[in-house]
Design an enzyme around this catalytic site. Structure first.
Site, PDB file in Angstrom:
ATOM      1  CB  ALA A  53     -23.413 -19.676  21.323  1.00  0.00           C
ATOM      2  N   GLY A  54     -25.937 -18.025  20.067  1.00  0.00           N
ATOM      3  CA  GLY A  54     -26.617 -16.730  20.175  1.00  0.00           C
ATOM      4  C   GLY A  54     -27.404 -16.290  18.973  1.00  0.00           C
ATOM      5  CG  ASN A 106     -29.122 -27.444  18.004  1.00  0.00           C
ATOM      6  OD1 ASN A 106     -28.741 -28.301  18.786  1.00  0.00           O
ATOM      7  ND2 ASN A 106     -30.266 -27.593  17.364  1.00  0.00           N
ATOM      8  CE  LYS A 118     -19.382 -26.007  19.728  1.00  0.00           C
ATOM      9  NZ  LYS A 118     -20.832 -25.904  19.955  1.00  0.00           N
ATOM     10  N   GLY A 171     -28.236 -20.471  23.141  1.00  0.00           N
ATOM     11  CA  GLY A 171     -29.687 -20.616  23.173  1.00  0.00           C
ATOM     12  C   GLY A 171     -30.462 -19.348  23.460  1.00  0.00           C
TER      13      GLY A 171
END
Length: 265
Positions: free
Chosen positions: A193-194, A215, A106, A167
């Protein structure tokens, strides 16, 4: 009775996955919590930051591979923390050495430390180098459809636009651009993301995304294992809703029960 639509697996660079939820290993209290959450998520692909993760380089420190077995999961080394194409390429080559020739990576090349927004110029340069070096590149990028198209043209095996800042938990801020990327893509499109909660993961799938990588949304939840389970179900439900096809939006109400043939009192 109408048969249910049989979904196809998520296919990335010749690999097939039943789960469309990909998860990370960072920000947990320890590897034990990470392992429990990953199990609850049902994910088959697990990403980790090569620069921040012990894969056996330090024999005295906990080893990620003790929790995330390569026999059970597909490992996805990432270039988190890289701010130049050169650093990102070097990091991917290090991962390939540590993982005995593993070539699925990635790519993320960041623009600055405050927003962690992708530097698309450096990302494009790194992607071209890595593809030419026989890597299978899943690439984190902005939600710009033109950049996404160029990354696919360079040979990236999956395009991963952000929903919002890494994040941040703000969800998908520009669903229209995400839909444009999906409509033009011939490779998988995954939100990266987000995402902050299950409804946002479902929204990504309802838009037509092929998967979601997350994550922080799991690791920062008050109960990470429970949130991992919620995300697993949300991704599955969103995918089914996309395949089913939502009802059209109407300007006026329409009764669920028809008026014709009604029994009058």
């Amino acid at each position: 009775m109408t048969d249910f639509i049989q979904d196809t697996p998520l296919r990335v660079a010749g690999r097939e996955f039943r789960s469309r939820l990909l998860v990370g290993t960072g920000k947990y209290r320890d590897f034990d919590e990470a392992g429990a959450a990953i199990t609850a998520s049902g994910a088959e692909v697990v990403t980790f930051a090569v620069r921040r993760t012990n894969l056996g380089q330090d024999a005295s420190a906990p080893n990620l591979l003790d929790v995330v077995s390569p026999e059970r999961y597909t490992l996805l080394p990432n270039t988190a923390g890289c701010f130049t194409a050169q650093d990102a390429v070097r990091t991917c080559r290090l991962a390939r050495e540590l993982l005995d020739g593993h070539n699925l990576v990635k790519l993320e090349v960041l623009g600055d430390e405050s927003t962690l927004y992708p530097n698309v110029v450096e990302t494009l340069a790194a992607a071209e180098t890595l593809v030419n070096d026989s890597f299978d590149v899943m690439v984190y990028t902005s939600d710009d459809p033109i950049v996404a198209r160029e990354l696919e043209r360079l040979g990236c095996c999956a395009v991963m636009p952000l929903g919002s800042l890494i994040g941040s938990g703000h969800g998908i801020q520009n669903p229209y651009n995400i839909r444009l990327i999906i409509e033009q893509a011939n490779v998988p499109v995954l939100i990266d993301a987000g995402i902050g909660t299950a409804s946002e993961a479902a929204q990504a799938m309802e838009l037509g995304c092929d998967g979601v990588l997350m994550n922080s949304a799991i690791a920062h939840a008050r109960q990470s294992v429970l949130m991992a389970s919620a995300m697993r179900q949300a991704v599955s439900a969103g995918r089914e809703a996309f395949l089913a096809g939502r009802m059209p939006r109407r300007r006026e109400a329409e009764a669920s029960s028809p008026m014709a043939g009604r029994i009058n009192a």
